[in-house]
Design a protein around this motif. Structure first.
Motif, PDB file in Angstrom:
ATOM      1  N   TYR A  24      -2.176   6.829  -2.225  1.00 65.03           N
ATOM      2  CA  TYR A  24      -1.110   5.913  -2.632  1.00 65.03           C
ATOM      3  C   TYR A  24      -1.207   4.601  -1.852  1.00 65.03           C
ATOM      4  O   TYR A  24      -1.109   3.514  -2.431  1.00 65.03           O
ATOM      5  CB  TYR A  24       0.235   6.597  -2.391  1.00 65.03           C
ATOM      6  CG  TYR A  24       1.451   5.788  -2.752  1.00 65.03           C
ATOM      7  CD1 TYR A  24       1.690   5.375  -4.061  1.00 65.03           C
ATOM      8  CD2 TYR A  24       2.388   5.461  -1.783  1.00 65.03           C
ATOM      9  CE1 TYR A  24       2.818   4.646  -4.383  1.00 65.03           C
ATOM     10  CE2 TYR A  24       3.527   4.736  -2.102  1.00 65.03           C
ATOM     11  CZ  TYR A  24       3.733   4.333  -3.412  1.00 65.03           C
ATOM     12  OH  TYR A  24       4.853   3.618  -3.726  1.00 65.03           O
ATOM     13  N   SER A  28      -2.655   0.025  -2.835  1.00 59.07           N
ATOM     14  CA  SER A  28      -1.807  -1.158  -2.664  1.00 59.07           C
ATOM     15  C   SER A  28      -2.573  -2.425  -3.035  1.00 59.07           C
ATOM     16  O   SER A  28      -3.780  -2.526  -2.840  1.00 59.07           O
ATOM     17  CB  SER A  28      -1.273  -1.241  -1.235  1.00 59.07           C
ATOM     18  OG  SER A  28      -2.318  -1.327  -0.310  1.00 59.07           O
ATOM     19  N   ARG A  37       4.939   0.172   0.729  1.00 59.83           N
ATOM     20  CA  ARG A  37       4.583   1.577   0.528  1.00 59.83           C
ATOM     21  C   ARG A  37       4.711   2.373   1.832  1.00 59.83           C
ATOM     22  O   ARG A  37       5.180   3.512   1.821  1.00 59.83           O
ATOM     23  CB  ARG A  37       3.162   1.681  -0.034  1.00 59.83           C
ATOM     24  CG  ARG A  37       3.061   1.193  -1.467  1.00 59.83           C
ATOM     25  CD  ARG A  37       1.623   1.151  -1.950  1.00 59.83           C
ATOM     26  NE  ARG A  37       1.502   0.553  -3.250  1.00 59.83           N
ATOM     27  CZ  ARG A  37       0.937   1.154  -4.308  1.00 59.83           C
ATOM     28  NH1 ARG A  37       0.420   2.350  -4.187  1.00 59.83           N
ATOM     29  NH2 ARG A  37       0.881   0.530  -5.461  1.00 59.83           N
ATOM     30  N   GLU A  40       8.338   2.989   2.378  1.00 59.53           N
ATOM     31  CA  GLU A  40       8.794   4.001   1.426  1.00 59.53           C
ATOM     32  C   GLU A  40       8.446   5.406   1.919  1.00 59.53           C
ATOM     33  O   GLU A  40       9.271   6.323   1.850  1.00 59.53           O
ATOM     34  CB  GLU A  40       8.138   3.733   0.074  1.00 59.53           C
ATOM     35  CG  GLU A  40       8.532   4.655  -1.031  1.00 59.53           C
ATOM     36  CD  GLU A  40       7.793   4.312  -2.307  1.00 59.53           C
ATOM     37  OE1 GLU A  40       7.162   5.218  -2.871  1.00 59.53           O
ATOM     38  OE2 GLU A  40       7.833   3.136  -2.731  1.00 59.53           O
TER      39      GLU A  40
END
Length: 60
Positions: A24, A28, A37, A40
């Motif tokens: 993930y 970016s 991110r 998060e």
């Protein structure tokens, strides 16, 4: 053999939460997106019991 090792043998395609998080973050677009991110991911961990985090048993 630990439970995690058994699960990896039975479900070889199952990714750990750390692996999912790394993928993930790698997706970016720029530094700002990466920071968002990271933030998060940090916030997500505060709402989940520590055992679930260790086992990677929660949704992104």
């Amino acid at each position: 053999m630990s439970v995690v090792e058994i699960l990896k043998v039975l479900l070889p395609d199952l990714e750990s939460q750390q692996e999912r998080d790394e993928q993930y973050l790698a997706e970016s677009e720029d530094d700002g997106d990466l920071e968002r991110r990271l933030h998060e991911i940090e916030l997500r961990g505060r709402d989940v019991p520590s055992q679930a985090i260790a086992l990677g048993l929660y949704e992104r």
